[in-house]
Design a protein around this motif. Structure first.
Motif, PDB file in Angstrom:
ATOM      1  N   ARG A   1     -14.423  37.982  85.079  1.00 39.88           N
ATOM      2  CA  ARG A   1     -15.535  37.272  85.723  1.00 39.88           C
ATOM      3  C   ARG A   1     -15.616  37.639  87.206  1.00 39.88           C
ATOM      4  N   LYS A   2     -14.469  37.700  87.871  1.00 37.47           N
ATOM      5  CA  LYS A   2     -14.483  38.087  89.286  1.00 37.47           C
ATOM      6  C   LYS A   2     -15.043  39.496  89.467  1.00 37.47           C
ATOM      7  N   THR A   3     -14.731  40.366  88.513  1.00 34.92           N
ATOM      8  CA  THR A   3     -15.225  41.743  88.590  1.00 34.92           C
ATOM      9  C   THR A   3     -16.742  41.783  88.481  1.00 34.92           C
ATOM     10  N   VAL A   4     -17.299  41.072  87.491  1.00 33.02           N
ATOM     11  CA  VAL A   4     -18.752  41.117  87.311  1.00 33.02           C
ATOM     12  C   VAL A   4     -19.476  40.375  88.438  1.00 33.02           C
ATOM     13  N   GLU A   5     -18.810  39.383  89.022  1.00 34.62           N
ATOM     14  CA  GLU A   5     -19.391  38.737  90.196  1.00 34.62           C
ATOM     15  C   GLU A   5     -19.451  39.716  91.362  1.00 34.62           C
ATOM     16  N   ALA A   6     -18.380  40.497  91.541  1.00 30.34           N
ATOM     17  CA  ALA A   6     -18.356  41.495  92.611  1.00 30.34           C
ATOM     18  C   ALA A   6     -19.399  42.585  92.385  1.00 30.34           C
ATOM     19  N   MET A   7     -19.766  42.813  91.124  1.00 30.31           N
ATOM     20  CA  MET A   7     -20.803  43.795  90.787  1.00 30.31           C
ATOM     21  C   MET A   7     -22.209  43.216  90.939  1.00 30.31           C
ATOM     22  N   ASN A   8     -22.303  41.952  91.360  1.00 29.49           N
ATOM     23  CA  ASN A   8     -23.592  41.256  91.534  1.00 29.49           C
ATOM     24  C   ASN A   8     -24.368  41.138  90.223  1.00 29.49           C
ATOM     25  N   MET A   9     -23.642  40.971  89.136  1.00 29.28           N
ATOM     26  CA  MET A   9     -24.283  40.863  87.840  1.00 29.28           C
ATOM     27  C   MET A   9     -24.955  39.505  87.615  1.00 29.28           C
TER      28      MET A   9
ATOM     29  N   MET B   1     -25.831  34.509  83.540  1.00 24.21           N
ATOM     30  CA  MET B   1     -26.106  35.905  83.897  1.00 24.21           C
ATOM     31  C   MET B   1     -27.511  36.283  83.439  1.00 24.21           C
ATOM     32  N   PRO B   2     -28.323  36.909  84.304  1.00 24.45           N
ATOM     33  CA  PRO B   2     -29.648  37.360  83.875  1.00 24.45           C
ATOM     34  C   PRO B   2     -29.537  38.366  82.734  1.00 24.45           C
TER      35      PRO B   2
END
Length: 482
Positions: free
Chosen positions: A155-163, A429-430
């Motif tokens: 989750r932290k990774t996808v947040e950092a990717m601005n997902m 998530m969009p």
């Protein structure tokens, strides 16, 4: 609209945004104090609360799990213990969402369903009563801590990717598609009259519009398309109430129960089809051994074609929505839904009359129903159904959902709900970002031995009927067992 006893604009574990925030805090502080919790809340000049760590009670999981009843509900979020009993009736997502996680670690579900985490944290502070004892694990002992940590890292990774950032242009074009179809239907009728050929054509246009608006309201019900939640709230009301004629508050209450505990008997309302159907592997055997035979369940896959596919939306969902709006005295949604019918009478009434317009509305819903029913059921009905086993968030969602293979048509036809696994893991998530995180989710599932199911579209739809047939056969074997 007041929150007491009602569902709000999302199904979150605590309120998303509320006027009179200070008054809410004062009320909750009194509730916590009256319950005997040793919580000392300091009001700072900047409006924030701080709770000194030394004042917090320490609890074991054994103690926390005793507070899992409707009248006594504790949750654990990030090792902090919260008493949500007094808040449950005022919870915007309904009390059932909280009840489903009472006595459990709710860290991942809390993070999953709240798009505005900083706002909702304000509501948690007055409910804080303690923390996990130092020697206690962060989750219940039956959960795989490594799996939980890996998912939280993902989750932290996808947040950092601005997902989780929504593309306004994507949703604007989707709304434009819906409105163009609606306008085109009216212009066709105005230009060529109400002949049967024209009626067939505009029914076709309106059916597509209704199905696509169902997907758009699903987006608006989950995530913050706009930075300001009030605009997102208005978009959701406009699409689900004005364009579809369904209560938004009722949908949120039901849908978020499904999300937090998918395919769990007695908790997921989307699998509560008794006494018409028996689903999964456990319920059919239970009914069979108890000699329950409301209907010949051996034939349930056949009457699913004849009853559920055409009537789920025009009959069941519409009547359920109207009933709940009336019982809750939800005047806001009643006004919004009334605008749906008023708009149709103004637009089509001069050509078809009152009765003809109502007939057109329900003909469109009759045609829309198989489309939406198949899309919503194909990713869940064939998957594992079970009693509550208190699994971690990743396992809960992956075991109960499956994906449908990606293509331009599949993405459009399903409203991107062909990525149900990603949607369930990251509800806020969009949808235009699901395909970007899918490889990461698939990799994590492979690491922990979880099956990541991805099917062709036609097979996924066909599996609905095959699953119903198999469940009916299990019921038959148990029922006639000597």
């Amino acid at each position: 609209m007041k929150l007491e006893g009602k569902c709000g604009q999302n199904g979150s574990l605590v309120g998303r945004s509320q006027p009179h925030l200070g008054e809410e805090h004062q009320e909750q502080e009194k509730a916590v104090a009256s319950a005997g919790a040793e919580v000392h809340v300091k009001q700072e000049a900047n409006g924030k609360h701080e709770v000194p760590s030394k004042s917090l009670n320490r609890y074991t999981w054994q103690e926390i799990q005793r507070h899992s009843q409707e009248a006594d509900q504790w949750l654990v979020i990030n090792r902090k213990v919260y008493n949500v009993t007094g808040w449950a009736d005022r919870h915007p997502g309904g009390r059932q969402v909280l009840k489903h996680y009472a006595g459990e670690d709710a860290t991942d579900v809390f993070r999953a369903v709240h798009p505005e985490i900083d706002v909702v944290k304000l509501y948690l502070k007055p409910l804080l009563i303690g923390e996990l004892a130092p020697g206690e694990p962060s989750q219940e002992r039956n959960k795989n801590s490594e799996l939980v940590k890996d998912f939280q890292d993902l989750r932290k990774t996808v947040e950092a990717m601005n997902m989780f950032d929504a593309n306004l242009g994507f949703f604007f074009l989707h709304l434009a598609q819906i409105l163009i179809l609606e306008v085109l239907a009216w212009l066709t009728l105005y230009q060529f009259g109400s002949s049967w050929r024209v009626t067939i054509f505009i029914t076709f246009l309106l059916t597509i519009s209704q199905a696509q608006s169902a997907f758009l309201q699903h987006d608006a019900g989950h995530l913050s398309i706009f930075k300001k939640s009030k605009w997102n709230h208005l978009l959701h009301k406009f699409v689900i109430c004005h364009l579809q004629g369904i209560s938004g508050n009722w949908w949120n209450c039901m849908h978020f129960q499904h999300h937090v505990k998918p395919n769990i008997y007695h908790k997921d309302p989307d699998i509560k089809f008794g006494p018409l159907f028996v689903l999964g592997d456990l319920q059919p055997v239970k009914y069979g051994k108890m000699k329950i035979k409301y209907i010949n369940y051996e034939k349930q896959h056949l009457y699913f074609y004849m009853v559920v596919l055409p009537l789920l939306i025009p009959a069941y969902l519409n009547l359920k929505s109207i009933k709940m709006m009336y019982l809750r005295r939800d005047w806001g949604d009643i006004a919004w839904v009334s605008s749906f019918y008023i708009r149709h009478f103004i637009t089509f009434g001069p050509f078809y009359g009152v009765f003809g317009t109502l007939l057109l509305i329900y003909l469109v819903k009759f045609l829309e129903s198989p489309w939406i029913t198949c899309i919503t059921m194909m990713s869940h009905v064939p998957m594992q159904m079970s009693i509550e086993e208190n699994r971690d968030w990743l396992s809960t969602q992956v075991l109960a959902t499956c994906n449908v293979q990606q293509s331009l048509f599949n993405d459009w036809f399903t409203g991107h709900l062909n990525f149900q696994i990603e949607h369930h893991l990251f509800p806020t998530m969009p949808r235009h970002n699901y395909h970007k995180v899918a490889p990461l989710v698939r990799s994590l599932c492979a690491k922990h031995g979880l099956q990541y199911v991805n099917k062709p579209l036609l097979k996924a739809i066909g599996d609905i009927f095959r699953s119903l047939k198999n469940s009916g056969a299990l019921w038959k074997d148990a029922y006639y067992e000597t």
